[in-house]
Design a protein around this motif. Structure first.
Motif, PDB file in Angstrom:
ATOM      1  N   VAL A  29      12.135 -33.446   9.519  1.00  0.00           N
ATOM      2  CA  VAL A  29      11.305 -32.515   8.760  1.00  0.00           C
ATOM      3  C   VAL A  29      11.604 -32.748   7.285  1.00  0.00           C
ATOM      4  N   ALA A  30      10.555 -32.907   6.496  1.00  0.00           N
ATOM      5  CA  ALA A  30      10.692 -33.023   5.041  1.00  0.00           C
ATOM      6  C   ALA A  30       9.980 -31.843   4.404  1.00  0.00           C
ATOM      7  N   MET A  31      10.594 -31.310   3.357  1.00  0.00           N
ATOM      8  CA  MET A  31       9.989 -30.230   2.576  1.00  0.00           C
ATOM      9  C   MET A  31      10.176 -30.561   1.103  1.00  0.00           C
ATOM     10  N   VAL A  32       9.114 -30.413   0.348  1.00  0.00           N
ATOM     11  CA  VAL A  32       9.190 -30.621  -1.100  1.00  0.00           C
ATOM     12  C   VAL A  32       8.573 -29.407  -1.766  1.00  0.00           C
ATOM     13  N   GLY A  33       9.356 -28.787  -2.654  1.00  0.00           N
ATOM     14  CA  GLY A  33       8.891 -27.606  -3.374  1.00  0.00           C
ATOM     15  C   GLY A  33       8.958 -27.817  -4.868  1.00  0.00           C
ATOM     16  N   ALA A  34       7.925 -27.377  -5.551  1.00  0.00           N
ATOM     17  CA  ALA A  34       7.893 -27.394  -7.015  1.00  0.00           C
ATOM     18  C   ALA A  34       8.070 -25.967  -7.508  1.00  0.00           C
ATOM     19  N   VAL A  35       9.042 -25.767  -8.371  1.00  0.00           N
ATOM     20  CA  VAL A  35       9.271 -24.469  -8.997  1.00  0.00           C
ATOM     21  C   VAL A  35       8.526 -24.495 -10.318  1.00  0.00           C
ATOM     22  N   ILE A  36       7.450 -23.709 -10.392  1.00  0.00           N
ATOM     23  CA  ILE A  36       6.574 -23.744 -11.567  1.00  0.00           C
ATOM     24  C   ILE A  36       6.494 -22.376 -12.235  1.00  0.00           C
ATOM     25  N   ASP A  37       6.212 -22.387 -13.535  1.00  0.00           N
ATOM     26  CA  ASP A  37       5.886 -21.139 -14.220  1.00  0.00           C
ATOM     27  C   ASP A  37       4.565 -20.635 -13.658  1.00  0.00           C
ATOM     28  N   THR A  38       4.482 -19.334 -13.412  1.00  0.00           N
ATOM     29  CA  THR A  38       3.207 -18.821 -12.934  1.00  0.00           C
ATOM     30  C   THR A  38       2.128 -19.067 -13.991  1.00  0.00           C
ATOM     31  N   PRO A  39       0.986 -19.571 -13.583  1.00  0.00           N
ATOM     32  CA  PRO A  39      -0.081 -19.808 -14.548  1.00  0.00           C
ATOM     33  C   PRO A  39      -0.915 -18.563 -14.826  1.00  0.00           C
ATOM     34  N   TYR A  40      -0.561 -17.438 -14.205  1.00  0.00           N
ATOM     35  CA  TYR A  40      -1.345 -16.216 -14.328  1.00  0.00           C
ATOM     36  C   TYR A  40      -0.644 -15.219 -15.237  1.00  0.00           C
ATOM     37  N   PRO A  41      -1.420 -14.402 -15.943  1.00  0.00           N
ATOM     38  CA  PRO A  41      -0.813 -13.392 -16.819  1.00  0.00           C
ATOM     39  C   PRO A  41      -0.137 -12.298 -15.993  1.00  0.00           C
ATOM     40  N   ALA A  42       0.775 -11.582 -16.620  1.00  0.00           N
ATOM     41  CA  ALA A  42       1.495 -10.503 -15.933  1.00  0.00           C
ATOM     42  C   ALA A  42       0.554  -9.365 -15.553  1.00  0.00           C
ATOM     43  N   GLU A  43      -0.432  -9.108 -16.384  1.00  0.00           N
ATOM     44  CA  GLU A  43      -1.359  -8.017 -16.080  1.00  0.00           C
ATOM     45  C   GLU A  43      -2.421  -8.509 -15.090  1.00  0.00           C
ATOM     46  N   TYR A  44      -3.033  -7.563 -14.404  1.00  0.00           N
ATOM     47  CA  TYR A  44      -4.064  -7.869 -13.423  1.00  0.00           C
ATOM     48  C   TYR A  44      -5.191  -8.663 -14.064  1.00  0.00           C
ATOM     49  N   THR A  45      -5.624  -9.704 -13.367  1.00  0.00           N
ATOM     50  CA  THR A  45      -6.802 -10.456 -13.783  1.00  0.00           C
ATOM     51  C   THR A  45      -7.670 -10.684 -12.561  1.00  0.00           C
ATOM     52  N   GLU A  46      -8.952 -10.497 -12.716  1.00  0.00           N
ATOM     53  CA  GLU A  46      -9.874 -10.593 -11.586  1.00  0.00           C
ATOM     54  C   GLU A  46     -10.030 -12.028 -11.094  1.00  0.00           C
ATOM     55  N   ASP A  47     -10.176 -12.966 -12.021  1.00  0.00           N
ATOM     56  CA  ASP A  47     -10.489 -14.349 -11.652  1.00  0.00           C
ATOM     57  C   ASP A  47      -9.221 -15.183 -11.531  1.00  0.00           C
ATOM     58  N   LEU A  48      -8.822 -15.468 -10.311  1.00  0.00           N
ATOM     59  CA  LEU A  48      -7.694 -16.363 -10.057  1.00  0.00           C
ATOM     60  C   LEU A  48      -8.160 -17.773  -9.711  1.00  0.00           C
ATOM     61  N   VAL A  49      -9.400 -17.890  -9.289  1.00  0.00           N
ATOM     62  CA  VAL A  49      -9.924 -19.158  -8.788  1.00  0.00           C
ATOM     63  C   VAL A  49     -10.080 -20.202  -9.889  1.00  0.00           C
ATOM     64  N   THR A  50     -10.517 -19.806 -11.065  1.00  0.00           N
ATOM     65  CA  THR A  50     -10.723 -20.776 -12.145  1.00  0.00           C
ATOM     66  C   THR A  50      -9.426 -21.510 -12.464  1.00  0.00           C
ATOM     67  N   THR A  51      -8.338 -20.780 -12.562  1.00  0.00           N
ATOM     68  CA  THR A  51      -7.041 -21.405 -12.831  1.00  0.00           C
ATOM     69  C   THR A  51      -6.604 -22.271 -11.655  1.00  0.00           C
ATOM     70  N   ALA A  52      -6.738 -21.759 -10.428  1.00  0.00           N
ATOM     71  CA  ALA A  52      -6.351 -22.535  -9.244  1.00  0.00           C
ATOM     72  C   ALA A  52      -7.158 -23.826  -9.159  1.00  0.00           C
ATOM     73  N   ASP A  53      -8.442 -23.759  -9.470  1.00  0.00           N
ATOM     74  CA  ASP A  53      -9.272 -24.966  -9.468  1.00  0.00           C
ATOM     75  C   ASP A  53      -8.800 -25.964 -10.526  1.00  0.00           C
ATOM     76  N   ALA A  54      -8.379 -25.450 -11.682  1.00  0.00           N
ATOM     77  CA  ALA A  54      -7.977 -26.319 -12.788  1.00  0.00           C
ATOM     78  C   ALA A  54      -6.664 -27.044 -12.508  1.00  0.00           C
ATOM     79  N   ILE A  55      -5.753 -26.424 -11.746  1.00  0.00           N
ATOM     80  CA  ILE A  55      -4.435 -27.036 -11.551  1.00  0.00           C
ATOM     81  C   ILE A  55      -4.104 -27.366 -10.101  1.00  0.00           C
TER      82      ILE A  55
END
Length: 188
Positions: A29-55
């Protein structure tokens, strides 16, 4: 938009014996994890898809092909996970891994066709996440239903997400359950 990566962690397990019995071939079994800074702001944001699509593809490239290389042989089962730090939302991790731009990179590297089983949750630094695996070509192949655990001692920090791909070279060690649906098939 670029992803900010703090670290990448590779883990490979190889099991040669199960319940005192030698295996016909080692279960890897192989597992690879990337520890990344969250690309989302701390406050609630409606659109998460645009960022997910971009990265999504960029994150997929960080962990998917590397997981396949770490396994060192053909992938038979695979899965994915996102562990979100306590300063984020579980939906942030879900947006990143339930994105075809992310998933297709791993699926293509593994030569798979099935949807990737997934897990996502919020956890404190050092939390573990269990990743479900299923056969890459037929999710009904019971011998390949298995779960593996991934953990990084110093991640995720509150505003980080750990994105993980996992793969195995075989089904469970000593798998011997009947095929899918056998228990409800009419007696012959």
């Amino acid at each position: 938009m670029n992803v900010t990566v703090r670290k990448i962690v590779e883990i490979v397990h190889e099991t040669g014996r199960e319940n005192g019995r030698p295996l016909q071939r080692p279960h890897r079994v192989a597992m690879v994890g990337a520890v990344i800074d969250t690309p989302y702001p701390a406050e609630y944001t409606e659109d998460l898809v645009t960022t997910a699509d971009a990265i999504g593809a960029e994150i997929g490239e960080l962990v998917g092909p590397r997981c396949v290389r770490a396994l060192g042989e053909d992938v038979e089962a695979f899965g994915k996970a996102a562990l979100v730090g306590t300063g984020g939302e579980v939906e942030h991790g879900s947006a990143l891994i339930h994105n075809l731009r992310f998933g297709n990179v791993f699926r293509d590297a593994a030569a798979g066709t099935e949807l990737l089983p997934a897990a996502e949750k919020i956890g404190p630094t050092g939390a573990a996440i269990d990743i479900p695996l299923k056969h890459k070509l037929d999710a009904k192949t019971r011998s390949h239903h298995q779960t593996v655990t991934f953990q990084v001692a110093d991640a995720p920090l509150p505003r980080e997400i750990v994105v993980v791909c996992a793969a195995s070279n075989t089904g469970r060690p000593l798998a011997r359950l009947a095929s899918f649906g056998a228990e409800v098939a009419p007696a012959s």
